[in-house]
Each structure stands twice: as C-alpha cells, then as structure tokens.
Design an enzyme around this catalytic site. Structure first.
Site, PDB file in Angstrom:
ATOM      1  CE  LYS A   1      -3.009   2.438   3.062  1.00  0.00           C
ATOM      2  NZ  LYS A   1      -3.724   2.422   4.721  1.00  0.00           N
TER       3      LYS A   1
ATOM      4  CD  GLU B   1      10.027  -5.776   6.599  1.00  0.00           C
ATOM      5  OE1 GLU B   1       9.890  -4.640   5.902  1.00  0.00           O
ATOM      6  OE2 GLU B   1       9.865  -5.976   7.602  1.00  0.00           O
TER       7      GLU B   1
ATOM      8  N   GLY C   1      -4.046  -1.657   5.696  1.00  0.00           N
ATOM      9  CA  GLY C   1      -3.431  -2.740   5.327  1.00  0.00           C
ATOM     10  C   GLY C   1      -4.178  -4.040   5.653  1.00  0.00           C
ATOM     11  NE  ARG C   2      -5.420  -2.710  12.051  1.00  0.00           N
ATOM     12  CZ  ARG C   2      -4.523  -1.475  11.951  1.00  0.00           C
ATOM     13  NH1 ARG C   2      -3.497  -1.394  11.056  1.00  0.00           N
ATOM     14  NH2 ARG C   2      -4.735  -0.492  12.826  1.00  0.00           N
TER      15      ARG C   2
ATOM     16  CD  GLU D   1      -0.684  -3.293  12.035  1.00  0.00           C
ATOM     17  OE1 GLU D   1       0.609  -3.955  12.081  1.00  0.00           O
ATOM     18  OE2 GLU D   1      -1.216  -3.416  11.184  1.00  0.00           O
TER      19      GLU D   1
ATOM     20  CG  HIS E   1      -3.666 -33.932  19.580  1.00  0.00           C
ATOM     21  ND1 HIS E   1      -4.136 -35.144  20.376  1.00  0.00           N
ATOM     22  CD2 HIS E   1      -4.909 -33.905  18.950  1.00  0.00           C
ATOM     23  CE1 HIS E   1      -5.124 -35.781  20.027  1.00  0.00           C
ATOM     24  NE2 HIS E   1      -5.814 -34.917  19.238  1.00  0.00           N
TER      25      HIS E   1
ATOM     26  CE  LYS F   1       6.894  -0.839   9.306  1.00  0.00           C
ATOM     27  NZ  LYS F   1       5.780  -0.121   8.617  1.00  0.00           N
TER      28      LYS F   1
HETATM   29  O1  LIG Z   1       1.245  -2.600   2.517  1.00  0.00           O
HETATM   30  P1  LIG Z   1       2.590  -2.020   2.930  1.00  0.00           P
HETATM   31  O2  LIG Z   1       2.562  -0.522   2.851  1.00  0.00           O
HETATM   32  O3  LIG Z   1       3.994  -2.592   2.405  1.00  0.00           O
HETATM   33  O4  LIG Z   1       2.387  -2.444   4.677  1.00  0.00           O
HETATM   34  C1  LIG Z   1       2.476  -3.418   4.855  1.00  0.00           C
HETATM   35  C2  LIG Z   1       2.067  -3.692   6.455  1.00  0.00           C
HETATM   36  O5  LIG Z   1       3.175  -2.875   7.366  1.00  0.00           O
HETATM   37  C3  LIG Z   1       2.732  -2.307   8.402  1.00  0.00           C
HETATM   38  O6  LIG Z   1       2.327  -1.230   8.284  1.00  0.00           O
HETATM   39  C4  LIG Z   1       3.069  -2.659   9.716  1.00  0.00           C
HETATM   40  O7  LIG Z   1       4.388  -3.021   9.592  1.00  0.00           O
HETATM   41  C5  LIG Z   1       1.147  -3.005   8.312  1.00  0.00           C
HETATM   42  O8  LIG Z   1       0.078  -2.178   8.880  1.00  0.00           O
HETATM   43  C6  LIG Z   1       0.901  -3.274   6.708  1.00  0.00           C
HETATM   44  O9  LIG Z   1      -0.238  -4.137   6.661  1.00  0.00           O
END
Ligand SMILES: O=P(O)(O)OC[C@H]1O[C@](O)(CO)[C@@H](O)[C@@H]1O
Length: 525
Positions: free
Chosen positions: A206, A212, A266-267, A353, A384, A499
């Site tokens: 987003k 990453e 995002g979530r 979150e 289990h 981060k």
């Molecule tokens: O879609 P993006 O901007 O790469 O973000 C990934 C995720 O990183 C976060 O900002 C948290 O680190 C989440 O809220 C989000 O879903």
C-alpha cells in the site's frame, strides 16, 4: 444525533456493569435450551452462538445499554458514511465500501470512492480473465499458470489466509504462492519451486515503501535474471497493487497496476485490490465476487442496534465484558477447519494492530485494558498441543471456536463408526462442553475446574461467501471494540520504532552502537 467519543470508564452503563453481582455458573447453566436461545445471525449464513459464554440476560441487557450509550452502531454508520474516523492519520476508513455501499455517497476531492473501488474490481476482472484465456501470456509466449504475491503484514496475511481457505473448494485457475518474510530462505524456497516463464508476480505494498517487500521484489527480479531464460522479460511477469499516492504507482516497470487508497488499512485490505488480484487470478473473479457478497452481508448484519440480533456487536461486547470486568487478557481463535489454518494469524494482525493501544482517540492515556492477545490454531491439531493450558492452566482464556457442518471436499471415510468430518464436529462440541462444565475428580491432577468460556461461529460449509462473512464479522467486532475503548483502531504507530531502528542498524548509525554492542556481548556465550 451528535456523536460523542468518550472513555469507557466515564460511561454510566460501564459503572452498572462493574456493579453486577450475579455471575454465570456454566457448569450448571449450559443447557440445551440456552444453546438454542443464545444465538445471533452473523450474515453470510453464519450464526454466532454464545451459550457457553459467562453472560446471562441481565449482563446482556447492560451490554446493550453500554453499546447504546457509546453509540456503537451510530459510529459504525459514521464509518460507512465516510467520516474521518482514523484521527491519527486524518483518514476515512473505507474497507466496507469495497464490498458494497451501506451509507451515503463517499467522495474525496470530487471522486466517488465506491465508483473507484468498483472500477478497480472491473479492471481486475478483465485482467484475470485475459490471463486465464491466454490473451495475456508470459514474455516467452507461455500460458501463465502460477501467481505469487509479494507483500507483508496486511499485504500478505489476509490474502494468504483467504487463498488457503478457498483452494480446496474451487477450481484453481492459477496456483498461488506467497513471499513475505525478508528472510532469504522464504523467497529462495518459493522461487525454487517455480517455472518463471509461467509465473506472474503480484507486488503488493500500500505504501510502496516497505523495506522487506522491496527487497523481495529485487530478490525475485535478480533470480529471474540469473535463470538466463531466452526472451524472458521480468516486467511482463509482475503487476503492482498499491495506493495511488505511493512511489510504486504509475511505474512502467510493471505489466499493469491496480489501486487501493489510503482509506483502506493494510489489515483491512483483503476485500480491496490487495486480495482481489491474487484471489481473482487464482480462482476467477466470480469467486472473489461471492467473497465480497458474503462480507457485505455481514456488514449489513452489523447495522442492527439490538445486539441479540447483531453477532459482531454481541461478540464485541462479550469480549469487552471478559476483558474489562472478568480481566481476561487473551483470546484463542480455534477454527475446526484445516482450510482456516492461517486465519488466526490474520486475526492476530487485524485485532492486535487495531486495538493494541493505550491512549484514546485524543492521545490521552487510558486507565483500563484494551485489546487482548490473540492466538490460535485449527482444531483438532491444537487439542494435541496447547489445550492443556486452556483446560487446566492458571489463566482463563476465552475461546472463539469456528466450525462447519460439511467439509469442503466431499470424499470422507467411515472409521470406527464415524466419518472424519463427524469426528471433527464431535471434537468441536466436546471441547465447548468440556471447557464449560469441567469434570470433578478427587485426583486434583485430573480435575477440570470448567467455567472456561467459549463462543462458536457456525455455518454450513466454508465457501467464498461464508469466508467473506467470517472475515467481515471479525473486522466489525474489532471496530466495535475500538469504539467501546475509545481508541483509534486504524493507525499503527507502534510498529514504526522497530522499523526505524532496523534501518539505523543497517546504516551503522551512532545511536545504535550501544545496542549493537550489548547485543553482540550477549552472544559471546
Ligand atoms: O502494504 P505495505 O505498505 O507494504 O505495509 C505492510 C504492512 O506494514 C504495516 O504498516 C506494519 O508494519 C502494516 O500495517 C501493513 O499491513
């Protein structure tokens, strides 16, 4: 009606709830009559049953007053009408609008945002249909038969959980894979299984800035280069999903780009292009449409003022009672469906979150508990593993069971007088009753105290429609709880610090020297 955002502990109904003297003895009170009476419709064919929760009519009555006093449904309508609910980031909260319009027209800078989401859905429909029909092929002329999502957090967990939930029941047009972790073993392991000539990568971020995800994009591109495939053009094998304001938007490095916007967290993005592209490519857009319809059904069910008829609201309010009156700090999510194997992981992010906050919407510290710790695993596997603690540990952990009458795949086998699906359901109900009623034994080691509360969300079968409703049920539950606690459920400042520090560590910034030294000292065993 004017909407007021007040802290929970200032509310009259909360004081009344605190003063309740009766308690519910589940050992005695969990009866067949109660099981039939304590249910609320959740939409999409799902029912929420709370017979095994430690509430009675008196407590539910006060929870209703609390819901009314805190104007929960009115605040939900504010969300649907496009108010700027995310105060931390000054944003609207519009994930509901991706699956239908239940409020007034929502516009921003003269753009109708429902039209924008539908336009993106139509673009995804057209694109995925062209890929399926072979009208869009790989750069070496081969049919694309595999889709790989690259993203993390909300750009991974929801879509991955949904993909896994649906792959058994629908024809898989394109096999799905996911790369999320910056651990190179993740990308290497997935890439090692692929034929690049027939693979389409979906880069999802987003913000377009997540380290990453950008590292994994470059990792993928480099691996495809190193494969030395004659005529291979990586830009013909990658599409982007991002917000229109992100640095990834409008780039011609990708075969195509699909958009969400800053008003979709995002979530909460599984029903936007973030989930739409990979799920439509994998199963076809009709399946994604059913998923959206199920979510919309649950959103509509959440408009009901009477919490006895509103599953998300009832679930939220019982959760508040357990958190703020009974003092329970965790919730376990226990789907009796292997297809929901990653659903608890998705709920972890969605809930923790959103409501893992200790200041209110005005930034003032709170002096009551907010969101619980969420964890879970599918049953019967969990039985289990960690159920020992749930049955006999010192902490009481409220449980959220999820189950379905039928399995997704028709074949089943009778063994010792019952099929596997019958065994699964027998375990599900046995656990609910065992947790509630316990079992007395003179040997304390074998004694079960009982009185361990649980709820059940139940449906006929896990399909795209019921999955959409299940997802939206939890989204709306979390939203209602955030309003009860008067927190902003839609920002996530708590993830920023780590981060920033990680970037400083990589840059070798002075500020981190001490921390690095201490950490390396620690490893000199
Ligand atoms: O879609 P993006 O901007 O790469 O973000 C990934 C995720 O990183 C976060 O900002 C948290 O680190 C989440 O809220 C989000 O879903």
């Amino acid at each position: 009606m004017s909407i007021k955002y007040e802290n929970l502990d200032t509310l009259k109904a909360f004081k009344e709830l605190r003063a309740v003297e009766t308690s519910v003895d589940l050992k005695e009170e969990l009866t067949r009559e109660r099981i039939l009476r304590y249910s609320a419709p959740a939409g999409g064919g799902l029912t929420y049953n709370y017979a095994a929760k430690a509430v009675n009519d008196e407590i539910v009555g006060i929870l209703q007053k609390l819901s009314d006093e805190q104007q929960l449904v009115a605040k939900y309508k504010e969300v649907l009408n496009g108010e700027f609910i995310n105060t931390g980031e000054n944003r609207k909260v519009l994930h509901h609008l991706t699956r239908g319009q239940l409020g007034s027209d929502v516009t921003f800078e003269d753009k109708n945002l429902r039209d924008f989401y539908v336009e993106q859905q139509n673009r995804i429909r057209e694109f995925s249909s062209k890929v399926h029909k072979g009208e869009i092929k790989g750069s070496t002329g081969k049919q694309l038969d595999t889709v790989v999502q690259i993203g993390i957090g909300g750009s991974d967990l929801g879509p991955r959980a949904m993909y896994l939930a649906l792959e058994n029941i629908y024809d898989v047009e394109m096999e799905g894979h996911f790369i999320s972790n910056v651990d190179p073993d993740d990308a290497n392991a997935v890439l090692g299984r692929l034929n690049f000539e027939t693979t389409l990568f979906v880069l999802v971020s987003k913000s377009g800035t997540t380290q990453e995800t950008l590292a994994n994009r470059n990792f993928v591109l480099e691996k495809t280069r190193q494969a030395h495939i004659h005529g291979f053009n990586p830009s013909k094998h990658m599409v982007a999903v991002t917000s229109e304001t992100s640095p990834l938007a409008g780039s011609d490095e990708y075969l195509d780009s699909f958009y969400m916007d800053d008003f979709i967290g995002g979530r909460y993005s599984s029903t936007s292009a973030v989930g739409g592209v990979v799920l439509s490519l994998a199963f076809g857009s009709e399946v994604f449409d059913q998923f959206l319809a199920g979510a919309n059904d649950a959103d509509r069910a959440a408009l009901e003022l009477d919490l006895r008829k509103n599953a998300a609201l009832m679930d939220a309010m019982i959760g508040v009672y357990e958190r703020n009156i009974l003092g329970y700090g965790q919730t376990a999510v226990l789907p009796y469906s292997q297809a929901l194997s990653r659903f608890p992981a998705h709920l972890q992010q969605m809930d923790m979150e959103s409501n893992g906050k200790s200041v209110n919407r005005r930034g003032e510290p709170l002096n009551y508990q907010t969101g619980p710790v969420i964890f879970g695993e599918p049953g019967t596997n969990g039985q289990h593993s960690f159920y020992q603690l749930l049955h006999q540990g010192t902490d009481i952990v409220p449980l959220q069971f999820i189950g379905f009458k039928d399995s997704q795949i028709p074949f089943d086998l009778d063994y010792e007088g019952s099929t596997s699906q019958q065994k699964l359901k027998a375990n599900l109900v046995a656990q609910i009753v065992a947790f509630a009623k316990g079992k007395e034994d003179k040997n304390s080691n074998k004694n079960f105290a009982g009185q361990r509360p649980s709820s059940l969300i139940y449906g006929l079968q896990l399909t795209a429609r019921s999955l959409g409703a299940l997802l939206a049920h939890f989204e709306n539950k979390v939203l209602f709880q955030g309003f009860v606690w008067n927190v902003n459920s839609f920002d996530q400042e708590g993830v920023q610090l780590g981060k920033v520090l990680a970037k400083q560590v990589l840059a070798g910034g002075d500020a981190m020297d001490e921390a690095l030294k201490a950490f390396s000292d620690l490893l000199e065993i």
